[in-house]
Design a protein around this motif. Structure first.
Motif, PDB file in Angstrom:
ATOM      1  N   TYR A 171     -43.304  18.785 111.682  1.00  0.00           N
ATOM      2  CA  TYR A 171     -43.685  20.205 111.668  1.00  0.00           C
ATOM      3  C   TYR A 171     -44.387  20.509 110.347  1.00  0.00           C
ATOM      4  O   TYR A 171     -43.899  20.122 109.281  1.00  0.00           O
ATOM      5  CB  TYR A 171     -42.424  21.044 111.837  1.00  0.00           C
ATOM      6  CG  TYR A 171     -42.580  22.522 111.597  1.00  0.00           C
ATOM      7  CD1 TYR A 171     -43.538  23.261 112.279  1.00  0.00           C
ATOM      8  CD2 TYR A 171     -41.750  23.188 110.685  1.00  0.00           C
ATOM      9  CE1 TYR A 171     -43.679  24.619 112.066  1.00  0.00           C
ATOM     10  CE2 TYR A 171     -41.872  24.550 110.474  1.00  0.00           C
ATOM     11  CZ  TYR A 171     -42.840  25.258 111.157  1.00  0.00           C
ATOM     12  OH  TYR A 171     -42.980  26.613 110.939  1.00  0.00           O
ATOM     13  N   GLY A 182     -44.842  23.308 108.848  1.00  0.00           N
ATOM     14  CA  GLY A 182     -44.304  24.440 108.092  1.00  0.00           C
ATOM     15  C   GLY A 182     -45.074  25.730 108.272  1.00  0.00           C
ATOM     16  O   GLY A 182     -44.682  26.766 107.736  1.00  0.00           O
ATOM     17  N   GLN A 221     -35.267  26.020 110.528  1.00  0.00           N
ATOM     18  CA  GLN A 221     -35.995  26.837 109.542  1.00  0.00           C
ATOM     19  C   GLN A 221     -35.043  27.762 108.798  1.00  0.00           C
ATOM     20  O   GLN A 221     -34.000  28.101 109.277  1.00  0.00           O
ATOM     21  CB  GLN A 221     -37.060  27.661 110.251  1.00  0.00           C
ATOM     22  CG  GLN A 221     -38.160  26.797 110.869  1.00  0.00           C
ATOM     23  CD  GLN A 221     -39.149  27.641 111.641  1.00  0.00           C
ATOM     24  OE1 GLN A 221     -38.996  27.853 112.850  1.00  0.00           O
ATOM     25  NE2 GLN A 221     -40.142  28.161 110.951  1.00  0.00           N
TER      26      GLN A 221
END
Length: 202
Positions: free
Chosen positions: A146, A148, A202
């Protein structure tokens, strides 16, 4: 006659007064009742990895293969896969053991094996093998991650990928000695590779 008329006037005025009072009381005396219902939304994560599990075989037959290795980007030694995800995710791999010779004793260093990834879907993702192969190891090694910024939660078509396997190419952090230089015992070596999709918190 005057008294009778006066009484009628009083009755009319009294009737009007009562009617107005009744309307007023009805408006002011409105009844209301309320109850509360709790609504809950559970956003559960879905993460489904699909991978073509056909075996990968490196056949070293020529001096050129011993020196330069086999495989690399765009070679035919590939595994296709996809991730169906409602959450952000990353893809990693690890070997379950060293490369073990058919004699059950002799081993070949794992870092002679490498992998590169390519997204064939349109999901934005961070490809850690974009420029060179990543050597395989006994611990999990992330290949796709990922970034971000852009969510990679998507369907399996958008999250489709291809893995390119290579051996002895000395790319990236792979073993810098050729298979020839390592003077390995001849014969068949094998290991199993786990491909792992993991939710990114997250």
């Amino acid at each position: 006659m005057r008294n009778l008329w006066y009484q009628k006037e009083i009755m009319i005025r009294l009737y009007i007064y009562i009617l107005v009072s009744f309307i007023s009381i009805s408006a002011m005396g409105q009844v209301e009742d309320a109850k509360t219902i709790t609504l809950t939304a559970n956003l559960n994560s879905t993460l489904i990895l699909s991978v073509d599990k056909h075996p990968i075989t490196f056949n070293f037959d020529s001096e050129d293969q011993y020196e330069k290795g086999i495989g690399g980007k765009k070679n035919e030694l590939t595994s296709s896969g996809s991730v169906l995800a409602t959450t952000n995710w990353k893809l990693s791999c690890k070997a379950t053991s060293q490369l073990i010779h058919e004699d059950g004793i002799t081993t070949l260093p794992l870092n002679n094996l490498g992998v590169r990834a390519e997204m064939t879907g349109d999901t934005p993702i961070r490809n850690l093998s974009q420029n060179s192969a990543i050597a395989l190891a006994l611990q999990e090694t992330t290949i796709l991650d990922y970034d971000g910024i852009h969510s990679n939660a998507n369907d399996d078509q958008s999250n489709a990928f291809k893995l390119y396997w290579e051996m002895g190419t000395k790319s990236g952090n792979m073993n810098k000695q050729s298979i020839m230089e390592q003077d390995l015992k001849k014969g068949s070596y094998s290991t199993q590779i786990e491909i792992i999709a993991t939710e990114v918190m997250q």
